[in-house]
Design a protein around this motif. Sequence first.
Motif, short mmCIF file in Angstrom:
data_model
loop_
_atom_site.label_atom_id
_atom_site.label_comp_id
_atom_site.label_asym_id
_atom_site.label_seq_id
_atom_site.Cartn_x
_atom_site.Cartn_y
_atom_site.Cartn_z
N PRO A 41 0.83 -1.20 0.00
CA PRO A 41 0.00 0.00 0.00
C PRO A 41 0.87 1.26 0.00
CG PRO A 41 -0.61 -1.49 1.80
CD PRO A 41 0.61 -2.07 1.16
N HIS A 68 6.16 -6.47 9.12
CA HIS A 68 6.54 -7.68 9.89
C HIS A 68 6.20 -8.99 9.19
CE1 HIS A 68 7.64 -4.88 12.90
NE2 HIS A 68 6.41 -4.55 13.24
N GLY A 94 9.66 -0.64 0.73
CA GLY A 94 10.56 -0.61 1.88
C GLY A 94 10.80 -2.01 2.43
N GLY A 95 11.25 -2.07 3.68
CA GLY A 95 11.59 -3.35 4.31
C GLY A 95 10.42 -4.32 4.34
N SER A 96 9.20 -3.82 4.42
CA SER A 96 8.04 -4.72 4.47
C SER A 96 7.86 -5.45 3.15
CB SER A 96 6.76 -3.93 4.79
OG SER A 96 6.88 -3.33 6.05
N THR A 117 12.86 1.33 -1.59
CA THR A 117 12.42 2.74 -1.61
C THR A 117 12.55 3.40 -0.24
OG1 THR A 117 10.14 2.10 -1.16
CG2 THR A 117 10.79 2.28 -3.49
N THR A 118 13.13 2.67 0.74
CA THR A 118 13.45 3.27 2.04
C THR A 118 14.91 2.92 2.34
OG1 THR A 118 12.93 1.35 3.43
CG2 THR A 118 11.08 2.80 2.88
N SER A 122 17.26 -4.09 4.34
CA SER A 122 16.93 -5.53 4.31
C SER A 122 17.35 -6.19 2.99
CB SER A 122 15.42 -5.68 4.52
OG SER A 122 15.02 -7.01 4.39
N THR A 125 20.52 -8.33 3.08
CA THR A 125 20.76 -9.31 4.15
C THR A 125 20.08 -10.65 3.84
OG1 THR A 125 18.81 -9.03 5.61
CG2 THR A 125 20.56 -7.37 5.78
N VAL A 127 18.50 -12.36 5.90
CA VAL A 127 17.69 -12.54 7.12
C VAL A 127 16.23 -12.19 6.84
CG1 VAL A 127 17.40 -11.72 9.50
CG2 VAL A 127 19.70 -11.92 8.52
N LYS A 136 6.86 -12.89 16.27
CA LYS A 136 7.82 -12.68 15.19
C LYS A 136 9.04 -13.57 15.40
CE LYS A 136 9.97 -9.03 12.45
NZ LYS A 136 10.03 -7.61 12.14
N LEU A 155 13.24 6.83 -7.12
CA LEU A 155 12.08 6.24 -6.44
C LEU A 155 12.04 6.60 -4.96
CD1 LEU A 155 11.53 2.68 -7.94
CD2 LEU A 155 10.76 4.90 -8.74
N SER A 158 9.97 10.46 -3.21
CA SER A 158 8.63 10.63 -2.63
C SER A 158 8.56 10.26 -1.15
CB SER A 158 7.64 9.76 -3.42
OG SER A 158 8.08 8.41 -3.40
N MET A 163 9.73 10.30 7.43
CA MET A 163 10.10 8.90 7.24
C MET A 163 11.54 8.77 6.76
SD MET A 163 6.53 7.49 5.77
CE MET A 163 7.15 6.09 4.96
P1 NAD Z 1 7.96 -0.17 5.35
O1 NAD Z 1 8.49 -1.00 4.28
O2 NAD Z 1 6.84 -0.74 6.19
O3 NAD Z 1 7.49 1.22 4.73
C1 NAD Z 1 6.92 2.22 5.59
C2 NAD Z 1 5.92 3.05 4.81
O4 NAD Z 1 6.61 3.82 3.84
C3 NAD Z 1 4.88 2.24 4.04
O5 NAD Z 1 3.62 2.81 4.26
C4 NAD Z 1 5.31 2.41 2.59
O6 NAD Z 1 4.21 2.38 1.71
C5 NAD Z 1 5.93 3.79 2.61
N1 NAD Z 1 6.96 4.03 1.58
C6 NAD Z 1 8.02 3.25 1.32
N2 NAD Z 1 8.79 3.81 0.37
C7 NAD Z 1 8.18 4.96 0.01
C8 NAD Z 1 8.50 5.99 -0.91
N3 NAD Z 1 9.63 5.98 -1.62
N4 NAD Z 1 7.66 7.03 -1.03
C9 NAD Z 1 6.54 7.10 -0.25
N5 NAD Z 1 6.19 6.17 0.65
C10 NAD Z 1 7.01 5.11 0.78
O7 NAD Z 1 9.08 0.30 6.41
P2 NAD Z 1 10.65 0.02 6.50
O8 NAD Z 1 11.08 0.78 7.71
O9 NAD Z 1 11.32 0.26 5.22
O10 NAD Z 1 10.74 -1.54 6.79
C11 NAD Z 1 10.37 -2.08 8.04
C12 NAD Z 1 10.29 -3.59 7.97
O11 NAD Z 1 11.49 -4.12 7.41
C13 NAD Z 1 10.14 -4.23 9.34
O12 NAD Z 1 9.24 -5.32 9.26
C14 NAD Z 1 11.55 -4.71 9.66
O13 NAD Z 1 11.56 -5.78 10.57
C15 NAD Z 1 12.05 -5.10 8.28
N6 NAD Z 1 13.52 -5.06 8.16
C16 NAD Z 1 14.16 -6.26 7.94
C17 NAD Z 1 15.54 -6.30 7.81
C18 NAD Z 1 16.24 -7.60 7.54
O14 NAD Z 1 17.44 -7.63 7.32
N7 NAD Z 1 15.53 -8.70 7.53
C19 NAD Z 1 16.30 -5.11 7.90
C20 NAD Z 1 15.63 -3.91 8.12
C21 NAD Z 1 14.22 -3.90 8.25
#
Ligand code: NAD
Length: 352
Positions: A41, A68, A94-96, A117-118, A122, A125, A127, A136, A155, A158, A163
């Motif tokens: 989303p 998660h 992003g990471g999700s 895009t964040t 992840s 890795t 993991v 979890k 990318l 935005s 964030m």
């Molecule tokens: P996320 O992926 O949940 O993104 C957060 C929000 O940002 C979402 O609503 C998404 O739609 C929005 N978004 C993302 N990119 C965007 C963009 N360029 N422009 C506008 N909106 C954007 O958050 P996150 O912090 O990137 O990832 C968190 C998740 O990643 C957690 O579940 C965490 O445990 C996991 N993670 C895993 C590892 C690993 O090595 N396994 C490492 C880091 C994080």
Amino acid sequence: MRTFVHTSHPARVVFGSGTVDRLAEEVRRLDGKRVLLVSGPGLEDAALRVRDALGDLVIAEFDGAAMHTPVEVTERALTVLREADADCLVSVGGGSTTGLSKALALRTDLPQVVVPTTYAGSEVTPVLGETRDGRKTTQASPAILPETVVYDVDLTLSLPLAMSVTSGVNAMAHAVEALYSPDADPVTDRQALDAISRIARALPRLAADPADHEARADLLQGAWLAGTCLATVGMALHHKLCHTLGGGFDLPHAETHTVILPHVLAYNAPTAPDVLRRIAEALDVPDAASGLYDLVASLGGPTSLRELGMPESGLAEAAEAAVATPYPNPRELTVEGVEELLTDAWNGRRPK
Ligand code: NAD
């Protein structure tokens, strides 16, 4: 003399602006002909850009990635993947979203091309953290590691400033803990210090001009370097605390990292003075803990667990959970010491 073992994970990294246009070539390099495009989303524009770049290679899409990596979501995506008979995964988000791609790759052994895009890191890795019935669990496997990462600075433009700040500090946390890891080596040291200084210099530039392309490039490159550290060496108290708070109290991932990191730096300062000095130099401040706190505060980032919705009554439980099983950390872990750290973080106190 320093003794070390260094392991590099076999990922291909493409970095730049407009690199999404090279996605089709990257998919073909992996013998992909039928792509499942994975997103989540809020990522509609990025997914559209990727779909345009891939053209006929995309045969199915799944846009339901969730924080998660809940297994129910993975199972729904798996049904779409199997019905379409996909032979390659491309994910954008992003990471999700990356987590969902990894969960699918683990179950199918399909190759992955990830477009982050964040700044979570992840994508580099091996993991994966997955949630089943609210619990979890984390596992590592070579099958989880994406084959190719395509970083396209365009990318990330935005990603809102708030964030970008929290995600940038999330990346910085990987680099900080890599520096005092017992597994650290000369390569991870250089990667970590470069990541910290790139991120610290880029965030104020981005706050001054949200369209600053070079600042975005520094942040994304910092995220890659920090993610590589996370993939290579073991993490410590900071990651354990964030995992405990995120999993046990449903606190938001990057925001929790942002609040906790200055306090972990202050906690470890007495027993890792050389590392803290190098972090302070990379941040370009006299003291790492208070300097990072001030940077976050000046950018409007969160500075207290209270504002993230953490109940004060949960601090003792979180402290106990964070020290329940032993792991390396520069300073000895005690329930009292960690509870004090969490109380400071809950109140948003500036570390001394
Ligand atoms: P996320 O992926 O949940 O993104 C957060 C929000 O940002 C979402 O609503 C998404 O739609 C929005 N978004 C993302 N990119 C965007 C963009 N360029 N422009 C506008 N909106 C954007 O958050 P996150 O912090 O990137 O990832 C968190 C998740 O990643 C957690 O579940 C965490 O445990 C996991 N993670 C895993 C590892 C690993 O090595 N396994 C490492 C880091 C994080």
